[in-house]
Design a protein around this motif. Structure first.
Motif, PDB file in Angstrom:
ATOM      1  N   ILE A  16       0.823  -1.212   0.000  1.00 33.44           N
ATOM      2  CA  ILE A  16       0.000   0.000   0.000  1.00 33.44           C
ATOM      3  C   ILE A  16       0.858   1.263   0.000  1.00 33.44           C
ATOM      4  CG2 ILE A  16      -1.665   1.330   1.367  1.00 33.44           C
ATOM      5  CD1 ILE A  16      -2.693  -1.386   2.429  1.00 33.44           C
ATOM      6  N   ILE A  17       1.891   1.297   0.834  1.00 31.16           N
ATOM      7  CA  ILE A  17       2.636   2.533   1.095  1.00 31.16           C
ATOM      8  C   ILE A  17       3.792   2.774   0.129  1.00 31.16           C
ATOM      9  CG2 ILE A  17       4.054   3.715   2.805  1.00 31.16           C
ATOM     10  CD1 ILE A  17       2.377   2.307   4.957  1.00 31.16           C
ATOM     11  N   ILE A  18       4.624   1.764  -0.095  1.00 21.68           N
ATOM     12  CA  ILE A  18       5.849   1.948  -0.872  1.00 21.68           C
ATOM     13  C   ILE A  18       5.525   1.862  -2.363  1.00 21.68           C
ATOM     14  CG2 ILE A  18       8.150   1.030  -1.325  1.00 21.68           C
ATOM     15  CD1 ILE A  18       8.205   0.042   1.542  1.00 21.68           C
ATOM     16  N   PRO A  19       6.065   2.783  -3.161  1.00 22.70           N
ATOM     17  CA  PRO A  19       5.763   2.774  -4.598  1.00 22.70           C
ATOM     18  C   PRO A  19       6.326   1.546  -5.295  1.00 22.70           C
ATOM     19  CG  PRO A  19       7.495   4.350  -4.120  1.00 22.70           C
ATOM     20  CD  PRO A  19       6.981   3.851  -2.797  1.00 22.70           C
ATOM     21  N   ARG A  20       5.765   1.243  -6.462  1.00 24.68           N
ATOM     22  CA  ARG A  20       6.215   0.095  -7.248  1.00 24.68           C
ATOM     23  C   ARG A  20       7.330   0.529  -8.186  1.00 24.68           C
ATOM     24  NH1 ARG A  20       1.362  -2.823  -9.848  1.00 24.68           N
ATOM     25  NH2 ARG A  20       2.764  -4.588  -9.758  1.00 24.68           N
ATOM     26  N   TYR A  21       8.277  -0.367  -8.385  1.00 28.50           N
ATOM     27  CA  TYR A  21       9.434  -0.086  -9.234  1.00 28.50           C
ATOM     28  C   TYR A  21       9.533  -1.072 -10.396  1.00 28.50           C
ATOM     29  CZ  TYR A  21      10.990   2.863  -5.414  1.00 28.50           C
ATOM     30  OH  TYR A  21      11.079   3.828  -4.457  1.00 28.50           O
ATOM     31  N   SER A  22       8.453  -1.742 -10.730  1.00 21.94           N
ATOM     32  CA  SER A  22       8.520  -2.816 -11.719  1.00 21.94           C
ATOM     33  C   SER A  22       8.830  -2.328 -13.126  1.00 21.94           C
ATOM     34  CB  SER A  22       7.215  -3.605 -11.724  1.00 21.94           C
ATOM     35  OG  SER A  22       6.136  -2.758 -12.040  1.00 21.94           O
ATOM     36  N   LYS A  23       8.475  -1.112 -13.464  1.00 22.54           N
ATOM     37  CA  LYS A  23       8.701  -0.624 -14.824  1.00 22.54           C
ATOM     38  C   LYS A  23       9.882   0.339 -14.929  1.00 22.54           C
ATOM     39  CE  LYS A  23       4.020  -1.382 -16.009  1.00 22.54           C
ATOM     40  NZ  LYS A  23       3.273  -1.614 -17.150  1.00 22.54           N
ATOM     41  N   LYS A  24      10.671   0.422 -13.876  1.00 19.78           N
ATOM     42  CA  LYS A  24      11.813   1.329 -13.884  1.00 19.78           C
ATOM     43  C   LYS A  24      13.111   0.553 -14.027  1.00 19.78           C
ATOM     44  CE  LYS A  24       9.574   4.896 -11.225  1.00 19.78           C
ATOM     45  NZ  LYS A  24       9.669   5.831 -10.144  1.00 19.78           N
ATOM     46  N   ASP A  25      14.106   1.207 -14.562  1.00 18.40           N
ATOM     47  CA  ASP A  25      15.433   0.605 -14.690  1.00 18.40           C
ATOM     48  C   ASP A  25      16.100   0.603 -13.311  1.00 18.40           C
ATOM     49  OD1 ASP A  25      17.841  -0.371 -15.555  1.00 18.40           O
ATOM     50  OD2 ASP A  25      18.458   1.487 -16.557  1.00 18.40           O
ATOM     51  N   LEU A  26      16.349  -0.580 -12.794  1.00 18.29           N
ATOM     52  CA  LEU A  26      16.893  -0.693 -11.439  1.00 18.29           C
ATOM     53  C   LEU A  26      18.297  -0.120 -11.312  1.00 18.29           C
ATOM     54  CD1 LEU A  26      15.654  -4.260 -10.487  1.00 18.29           C
ATOM     55  CD2 LEU A  26      14.624  -2.061  -9.925  1.00 18.29           C
ATOM     56  N   ASN A  27      19.040  -0.075 -12.401  1.00 19.70           N
ATOM     57  CA  ASN A  27      20.401   0.474 -12.348  1.00 19.70           C
ATOM     58  C   ASN A  27      20.424   1.988 -12.237  1.00 19.70           C
ATOM     59  OD1 ASN A  27      21.616  -2.052 -12.570  1.00 19.70           O
ATOM     60  ND2 ASN A  27      21.370  -2.025 -14.790  1.00 19.70           N
ATOM     61  N   ARG A  28      19.325   2.643 -12.589  1.00 19.18           N
ATOM     62  CA  ARG A  28      19.297   4.102 -12.571  1.00 19.18           C
ATOM     63  C   ARG A  28      18.590   4.669 -11.345  1.00 19.18           C
ATOM     64  NH1 ARG A  28      18.311   6.761 -18.115  1.00 19.18           N
ATOM     65  NH2 ARG A  28      20.496   7.255 -18.122  1.00 19.18           N
ATOM     66  N   LEU A  29      18.206   3.835 -10.408  1.00 20.33           N
ATOM     67  CA  LEU A  29      17.523   4.299  -9.205  1.00 20.33           C
ATOM     68  C   LEU A  29      18.517   4.876  -8.211  1.00 20.33           C
ATOM     69  CD1 LEU A  29      15.046   1.358  -8.570  1.00 20.33           C
ATOM     70  CD2 LEU A  29      14.520   3.571  -9.567  1.00 20.33           C
ATOM     71  N   SER A  30      18.024   5.755  -7.357  1.00 25.70           N
ATOM     72  CA  SER A  30      18.881   6.311  -6.310  1.00 25.70           C
ATOM     73  C   SER A  30      19.144   5.246  -5.241  1.00 25.70           C
ATOM     74  CB  SER A  30      18.211   7.531  -5.672  1.00 25.70           C
ATOM     75  OG  SER A  30      17.076   7.127  -4.930  1.00 25.70           O
ATOM     76  N   LYS A  31      20.069   5.526  -4.366  1.00 26.34           N
ATOM     77  CA  LYS A  31      20.417   4.572  -3.306  1.00 26.34           C
ATOM     78  C   LYS A  31      19.243   4.347  -2.362  1.00 26.34           C
ATOM     79  CE  LYS A  31      24.655   3.857  -4.506  1.00 26.34           C
ATOM     80  NZ  LYS A  31      25.065   2.563  -5.021  1.00 26.34           N
ATOM     81  N   ILE A  32      18.462   5.370  -2.118  1.00 26.38           N
ATOM     82  CA  ILE A  32      17.295   5.232  -1.246  1.00 26.38           C
ATOM     83  C   ILE A  32      16.266   4.305  -1.890  1.00 26.38           C
ATOM     84  CG2 ILE A  32      15.344   6.467  -0.219  1.00 26.38           C
ATOM     85  CD1 ILE A  32      17.263   8.860   0.121  1.00 26.38           C
TER      86      ILE A  32
END
Length: 49
Positions: A16-32
Motif C-alpha cells: 500500500i505505502i511503498i511505490p512500485r518499481y517494476s517498470k523502472k530501470d533498477l540500475n538508474r535508481l537512487s540509493k534510497i
C-alpha cells in the motif's frame, strides 16, 4: 527472528505505502530507492518462508 505473521502484515503495508518499481530501470535508481527495493524483498522473502 520476527514471526511470519508480522512479516505478512508488513508485506501488506508495503504494498500500500511503498511505490512500485517494476517498470523502472533498477540500475538508474537512487540509493534510497534501491534500499526500499531491498527492504521489500527481505519482507516478502520472510513472509513466504
Amino acid at each position: 527472528m520476527l514471526s511470519k505473521s508480522i512479516f505478512k502484515i508488513l508485506a501488506k503495508l508495503n504494498k500500500i505505502i511503498i511505490p512500485r518499481y517494476s517498470k523502472k530501470d533498477l540500475n538508474r535508481l537512487s540509493k534510497i530507492d534501491q534500499a526500499l527495493i531491498a527492504y521489500r524483498y527481505w519482507v516478502t522473502k520472510n513472509s513466504l518462508d
